[in-house]
Design a protein around this motif. Structure first.
Motif, PDB file in Angstrom:
ATOM      1  N   ASN A  79       0.807  -1.215   0.000  1.00 44.04           N
ATOM      2  CA  ASN A  79       0.000   0.000   0.000  1.00 44.04           C
ATOM      3  C   ASN A  79       0.842   1.268   0.000  1.00 44.04           C
ATOM      4  OD1 ASN A  79      -2.671   1.202   0.121  1.00 44.04           O
ATOM      5  ND2 ASN A  79      -2.197   1.787   2.225  1.00 44.04           N
ATOM      6  N   HIS A  80       2.078   1.183   0.507  1.00 42.20           N
ATOM      7  CA  HIS A  80       2.938   2.375   0.563  1.00 42.20           C
ATOM      8  C   HIS A  80       3.309   2.880  -0.827  1.00 42.20           C
ATOM      9  CE1 HIS A  80       3.503   0.537   4.571  1.00 42.20           C
ATOM     10  NE2 HIS A  80       3.649   1.781   4.982  1.00 42.20           N
ATOM     11  N   VAL A  81       3.287   2.000  -1.816  1.00 40.17           N
ATOM     12  CA  VAL A  81       3.681   2.383  -3.173  1.00 40.17           C
ATOM     13  C   VAL A  81       2.617   3.246  -3.841  1.00 40.17           C
ATOM     14  CG1 VAL A  81       4.262   1.466  -5.472  1.00 40.17           C
ATOM     15  CG2 VAL A  81       5.112   0.327  -3.420  1.00 40.17           C
ATOM     16  N   VAL A  82       1.367   3.114  -3.397  1.00 38.81           N
ATOM     17  CA  VAL A  82       0.250   3.790  -4.052  1.00 38.81           C
ATOM     18  C   VAL A  82       0.452   5.300  -4.131  1.00 38.81           C
ATOM     19  CG1 VAL A  82      -2.207   4.345  -3.836  1.00 38.81           C
ATOM     20  CG2 VAL A  82      -1.424   1.992  -3.500  1.00 38.81           C
ATOM     21  N   GLY A  83       0.724   5.927  -2.992  1.00 36.73           N
ATOM     22  CA  GLY A  83       0.894   7.381  -2.972  1.00 36.73           C
ATOM     23  C   GLY A  83       2.063   7.841  -3.819  1.00 36.73           C
ATOM     24  N   GLN A  92     -10.556   9.464   1.254  1.00 37.94           N
ATOM     25  CA  GLN A  92     -11.803   8.849   1.665  1.00 37.94           C
ATOM     26  C   GLN A  92     -11.608   8.116   2.993  1.00 37.94           C
ATOM     27  OE1 GLN A  92     -12.961   5.733  -0.965  1.00 37.94           O
ATOM     28  NE2 GLN A  92     -14.841   5.226   0.147  1.00 37.94           N
ATOM     29  N   MET A  93     -12.529   8.318   3.923  1.00 41.37           N
ATOM     30  CA  MET A  93     -12.492   7.646   5.223  1.00 41.37           C
ATOM     31  C   MET A  93     -11.075   7.664   5.823  1.00 41.37           C
ATOM     32  SD  MET A  93     -15.103   4.439   4.583  1.00 41.37           S
ATOM     33  CE  MET A  93     -14.365   3.896   3.060  1.00 41.37           C
ATOM     34  N   PRO A  94     -10.560   8.844   6.141  1.00 39.78           N
ATOM     35  CA  PRO A  94      -9.181   8.970   6.621  1.00 39.78           C
ATOM     36  C   PRO A  94      -8.917   8.301   7.961  1.00 39.78           C
ATOM     37  CG  PRO A  94     -10.373  11.035   6.904  1.00 39.78           C
ATOM     38  CD  PRO A  94     -11.266  10.146   6.103  1.00 39.78           C
ATOM     39  N   GLN A  95      -9.974   7.807   8.613  1.00 38.62           N
ATOM     40  CA  GLN A  95      -9.760   7.104   9.883  1.00 38.62           C
ATOM     41  C   GLN A  95      -9.197   5.709   9.669  1.00 38.62           C
ATOM     42  OE1 GLN A  95     -12.670   7.910   8.563  1.00 38.62           O
ATOM     43  NE2 GLN A  95     -14.313   6.455   9.039  1.00 38.62           N
ATOM     44  N   TYR A  96      -9.215   5.224   8.425  1.00 40.30           N
ATOM     45  CA  TYR A  96      -8.701   3.889   8.127  1.00 40.30           C
ATOM     46  C   TYR A  96      -7.235   3.951   7.717  1.00 40.30           C
ATOM     47  CZ  TYR A  96     -13.509   2.225   8.307  1.00 40.30           C
ATOM     48  OH  TYR A  96     -14.780   1.910   8.724  1.00 40.30           O
ATOM     49  N   VAL A  97      -6.469   2.979   8.178  1.00 41.05           N
ATOM     50  CA  VAL A  97      -5.025   2.972   7.981  1.00 41.05           C
ATOM     51  C   VAL A  97      -4.643   2.982   6.508  1.00 41.05           C
ATOM     52  CG1 VAL A  97      -2.899   1.663   8.364  1.00 41.05           C
ATOM     53  CG2 VAL A  97      -4.575   1.860  10.198  1.00 41.05           C
ATOM     54  N   ILE A  98      -5.364   2.229   5.675  1.00 40.67           N
ATOM     55  CA  ILE A  98      -4.961   2.153   4.268  1.00 40.67           C
ATOM     56  C   ILE A  98      -5.008   3.524   3.599  1.00 40.67           C
ATOM     57  CG2 ILE A  98      -5.572  -0.266   3.940  1.00 40.67           C
ATOM     58  CD1 ILE A  98      -8.143   0.651   2.578  1.00 40.67           C
ATOM     59  N   PHE A  99      -6.006   4.336   3.946  1.00 43.29           N
ATOM     60  CA  PHE A  99      -6.103   5.668   3.360  1.00 43.29           C
ATOM     61  C   PHE A  99      -5.102   6.624   4.007  1.00 43.29           C
ATOM     62  CE2 PHE A  99     -10.470   3.933   2.717  1.00 43.29           C
ATOM     63  CZ  PHE A  99     -10.368   3.784   1.335  1.00 43.29           C
ATOM     64  N   GLN A 100      -4.812   6.423   5.279  1.00 45.46           N
ATOM     65  CA  GLN A 100      -3.775   7.222   5.935  1.00 45.46           C
ATOM     66  C   GLN A 100      -2.420   6.993   5.270  1.00 45.46           C
ATOM     67  OE1 GLN A 100      -3.835   6.139  10.093  1.00 45.46           O
ATOM     68  NE2 GLN A 100      -5.948   6.813  10.393  1.00 45.46           N
ATOM     69  N   GLN A 101      -2.121   5.732   4.985  1.00 47.14           N
ATOM     70  CA  GLN A 101      -0.840   5.402   4.344  1.00 47.14           C
ATOM     71  C   GLN A 101      -0.746   6.007   2.955  1.00 47.14           C
ATOM     72  OE1 GLN A 101      -0.758   1.107   4.492  1.00 47.14           O
ATOM     73  NE2 GLN A 101       0.216   1.064   6.503  1.00 47.14           N
ATOM     74  N   ARG A 102      -1.819   5.919   2.194  1.00 52.63           N
ATOM     75  CA  ARG A 102      -1.813   6.474   0.838  1.00 52.63           C
ATOM     76  C   ARG A 102      -1.602   7.982   0.870  1.00 52.63           C
ATOM     77  NH1 ARG A 102      -6.774   2.927  -2.013  1.00 52.63           N
ATOM     78  NH2 ARG A 102      -5.783   0.899  -1.600  1.00 52.63           N
ATOM     79  N   GLU A 103      -2.249   8.638   1.820  1.00 49.99           N
ATOM     80  CA  GLU A 103      -2.085  10.090   1.935  1.00 49.99           C
ATOM     81  C   GLU A 103      -0.659  10.449   2.347  1.00 49.99           C
ATOM     82  OE1 GLU A 103      -3.645  13.811   4.706  1.00 49.99           O
ATOM     83  OE2 GLU A 103      -4.961  12.084   4.396  1.00 49.99           O
ATOM     84  N   LYS A 144       3.784 -10.243  -1.197  1.00 51.15           N
ATOM     85  CA  LYS A 144       3.310  -8.861  -1.313  1.00 51.15           C
ATOM     86  C   LYS A 144       3.388  -8.442  -2.781  1.00 51.15           C
ATOM     87  CE  LYS A 144       4.400  -5.889   1.878  1.00 51.15           C
ATOM     88  NZ  LYS A 144       5.127  -4.908   2.712  1.00 51.15           N
ATOM     89  N   LEU A 145       2.246  -8.125  -3.373  1.00 51.24           N
ATOM     90  CA  LEU A 145       2.178  -7.735  -4.772  1.00 51.24           C
ATOM     91  C   LEU A 145       2.405  -6.226  -4.907  1.00 51.24           C
ATOM     92  CD1 LEU A 145      -0.955  -9.836  -5.785  1.00 51.24           C
ATOM     93  CD2 LEU A 145       1.461 -10.493  -5.904  1.00 51.24           C
ATOM     94  N   LYS A 146       3.019  -5.842  -6.012  1.00 50.45           N
ATOM     95  CA  LYS A 146       3.339  -4.425  -6.230  1.00 50.45           C
ATOM     96  C   LYS A 146       2.270  -3.763  -7.094  1.00 50.45           C
ATOM     97  CE  LYS A 146       7.005  -1.304  -7.779  1.00 50.45           C
ATOM     98  NZ  LYS A 146       8.369  -1.202  -8.362  1.00 50.45           N
ATOM     99  N   PRO A 147       1.648  -2.679  -6.604  1.00 51.70           N
ATOM    100  CA  PRO A 147       0.658  -1.946  -7.405  1.00 51.70           C
ATOM    101  C   PRO A 147       1.266  -1.414  -8.700  1.00 51.70           C
ATOM    102  CG  PRO A 147       0.541  -1.298  -5.102  1.00 51.70           C
ATOM    103  CD  PRO A 147       1.792  -2.124  -5.253  1.00 51.70           C
ATOM    104  N   GLN A 148       0.426  -1.253  -9.713  1.00 55.10           N
ATOM    105  CA  GLN A 148       0.863  -0.791 -11.023  1.00 55.10           C
ATOM    106  C   GLN A 148       0.027   0.409 -11.468  1.00 55.10           C
ATOM    107  OE1 GLN A 148       3.490  -2.253 -12.652  1.00 55.10           O
ATOM    108  NE2 GLN A 148       3.719  -3.702 -10.953  1.00 55.10           N
ATOM    109  N   LEU A 149       0.690   1.368 -12.124  1.00 51.82           N
ATOM    110  CA  LEU A 149      -0.010   2.522 -12.676  1.00 51.82           C
ATOM    111  C   LEU A 149      -0.721   2.126 -13.967  1.00 51.82           C
ATOM    112  CD1 LEU A 149      -0.567   5.630 -12.833  1.00 51.82           C
ATOM    113  CD2 LEU A 149       1.537   5.786 -14.190  1.00 51.82           C
ATOM    114  N   ILE A 150      -2.001   2.496 -14.081  1.00 55.01           N
ATOM    115  CA  ILE A 150      -2.767   2.296 -15.307  1.00 55.01           C
ATOM    116  C   ILE A 150      -3.033   3.680 -15.897  1.00 55.01           C
ATOM    117  CG2 ILE A 150      -4.844   1.325 -16.346  1.00 55.01           C
ATOM    118  CD1 ILE A 150      -3.087  -0.757 -15.017  1.00 55.01           C
ATOM    119  N   GLN A 151      -2.505   3.928 -17.064  1.00 52.96           N
ATOM    120  CA  GLN A 151      -2.635   5.244 -17.683  1.00 52.96           C
ATOM    121  C   GLN A 151      -4.070   5.532 -18.096  1.00 52.96           C
ATOM    122  OE1 GLN A 151      -0.210   7.406 -17.926  1.00 52.96           O
ATOM    123  NE2 GLN A 151       1.700   6.240 -17.760  1.00 52.96           N
TER     124      GLN A 151
END
Length: 331
Positions: free
Chosen positions: A155-159, A179-190, A315-322
Motif C-alpha cells: 500500500n505504501h507504493v500507491v501514494g 476517503q475515510m481517513p480514519q482507516y489505515v490504508i487511506f492514511q498510508q496512501r495520503e 506482497k504484490l506491487k501496485p501498477q499505474l494504469i494510464q
C-alpha cells in the motif's frame, strides 16, 4: 473416452470432445468436483474440492458485497479454482471463537481469510492452524494474520505512484482527496503521497471526507464544496479510491469546476466506476484479482504439501494504469 475427457487424464480427439460437450449440455450433466480415479499432481491433497472463503469481523456477507474490490477479489480466487476443478464456498465468523461449520474438514480442504482488525479467539485460531489457511488482503500490522501465510499488496507504493504521475504531467500544485481517513490504508496512501510530493517540490493540499457514517453522496458533496471554497490553485488531483473519485468529480462538475481526466488519478482499478467517465482517467491497480488467484494458488500448494509449515508472505506491487480513451462513449 468420456472419462478421459472429463478428468483430463488423456487425449481426446477434438470432434469427440465436441460431441461429449454437446451431450453434457443436452442432459444438463455437470461432473462432480470429487471424482474417482488417479489425482493429478496439483490435487494430491484434495478431498472435497472446496476452498472456504472466510470473512471475519465486520465484513459479513452484506458488508462484503458493498465493498467495490470484493467482486475482483472473488473473481481472481474463483477463476483459479475453477481451472483446478475446484470450487469456493463462503462463510462468516464474528470473530472470537465463532467457528463456522464450513471450516470442518469434511466440508473444505483449505481456507482463504479476509478481515481487518479481527480478533481470533484461541479456538478459532487453533482451528485455522489445522487447516491450510491463507490470509488475503490484510494489512501489514494485522495481528490476527500473524503466523499464517499471507497475500497482500504494498500500500505504501500507491501514494508514490500517484505523485510521480502528476509530476510527469507537470503539476506544481496538487490536491489529495482522502476517503475515510480514519482507516489505515487511506492514511498510508495520503502520507506517502504527501511525502513524495515534497521530495518532488510539489505543493499539496489535503481534503478529508467526513466519517463513514455519512451517506457517500453526501460527503462527496461536502468535500467538493470545501475544495471550491478553499480557492486552491491545485491543477492535479489524487483520490484514494476510484469510487470516491467518480463521486467527487461529478460534484465538482455540478459546482462548475472541471478537470481534464488526464490531470486526475484514482486508485484500485475499479472498472465499474471508471467506465462512467467519458474517458477513463489514470488509476493504480492494487492487483486485487491477482491477490485472489495468488491466495488460491498458495492454499492449494499448502494442501498438496501439508508438511510445509512456513508462514509465507507474498506482497504484490501496485501498477499505474494510464488514462485510456473509451471508444464510442461521450460525456
Amino acid at each position: 473416452t468420456v472419462s478421459r475427457y472429463i478428468n483430463g487424464s488423456g487425449k481426446v480427439a477434438q470432434a469427440t470432445a465436441q460431441k461429449i460437450e454437446q451431450a453434457m449440455r443436452e442432459t444438463g450433466y455437470r461432473p462432480s468436483i470429487r471424482r474417482p480415479g488417479r489425482k493429478t499432481e496439483n490435487r494430491q491433497g484434495v478431498r472435497t474440492g472446496v476452498i472456504t472463503f472466510l470473512s471475519i469481523g465486520r465484513f459479513n456477507a452484506h458488508r462484503m458485497h458493498k465493498e467495490p474490490v470484493f467482486p475482483m477479489l472473488l473473481a481472481g480466487l474463483q477463476s483459479y479454482l475453477i481451472e483446478q476443478g475446484m470450487m469456493v464456498s463462503y462463510a462468516h465468523s464474528q470473530g472470537g471463537d465463532d467457528i463456522p461449520e464450513a471450516l470442518e474438514s469434511k466440508y473444505c480442504d483449505g481456507v482463504v481469510v479476509y478481515g481487518f482488525e479481527s480478533h481470533l479467539g484461541p479456538r478459532l485460531k487453533a482451528k485455522l492452524k489445522k487447516i491450510p489457511t491463507v490470509w488475503c488482503f490484510n494489512r501489514e500490522d494485522e495481528k490476527a494474520a500473524r503466523g499464517f501465510a499471507q497475500v497482500s499488496y504494498d500500500n505504501h507504493v500507491v501514494g508514490e505512484l500517484a505523485a510521480d504521475y502528476l509530476h510527469r504531467r507537470g503539476h506544481k500544485q496538487v490536491a489529495i482527496f482522502s476517503q475515510m481517513p480514519q482507516y489505515v490504508i487511506f492514511q498510508q496512501r495520503e502520507k506517502t503521497f504527501v511525502d513524495r510530493c515534497k521530495t518532488l517540490g510539489i505543493d499539496v493540499t489535503c481534503f478529508h471526507a467526513p466519517r463513514e457514517n455519512d451517506a457517500f453522496s453526501h460527503y462527496a458533496q461536502i468535500i467538493a464544496r470545501e475544495f471550491i471554497d478553499s480557492d486552491t490553485q491545485s491543477t492535479g488531483l489524487f483520490f484514494t479510491s476510484d469510487n470516491f473519485m467518480l463521486a467527487v468529480y461529478n460534484e465538482l462538475r455540478v459546482l462548475g469546476q472541471t478537470f481534464d481526466v488526464d490531470d486526475i488519478i484514482g486508485c484500485n482499478n475499479e472498472q465499474q466506476f471508471l467506465a462512467h467517465f467519458h474517458r477513463k482517467p489514470a488509476t493504480i491497480d492494487i492487483q486485487v484479482s491477482q491477490m485472489g488467484s495468488t491466495a488460491a494458488s498458495l492454499v492449494l500448494e499448502m494442501i498438496n504439501n501439508p508438511q510445509s509449515t512456513t508462514a509465507r508472505r507474498i506482497k504484490l506491487k501496485p501498477q499505474l494504469i494510464q488514462a485510456v480513451e473509451l471508444a464510442g462513449v461521450s460525456s
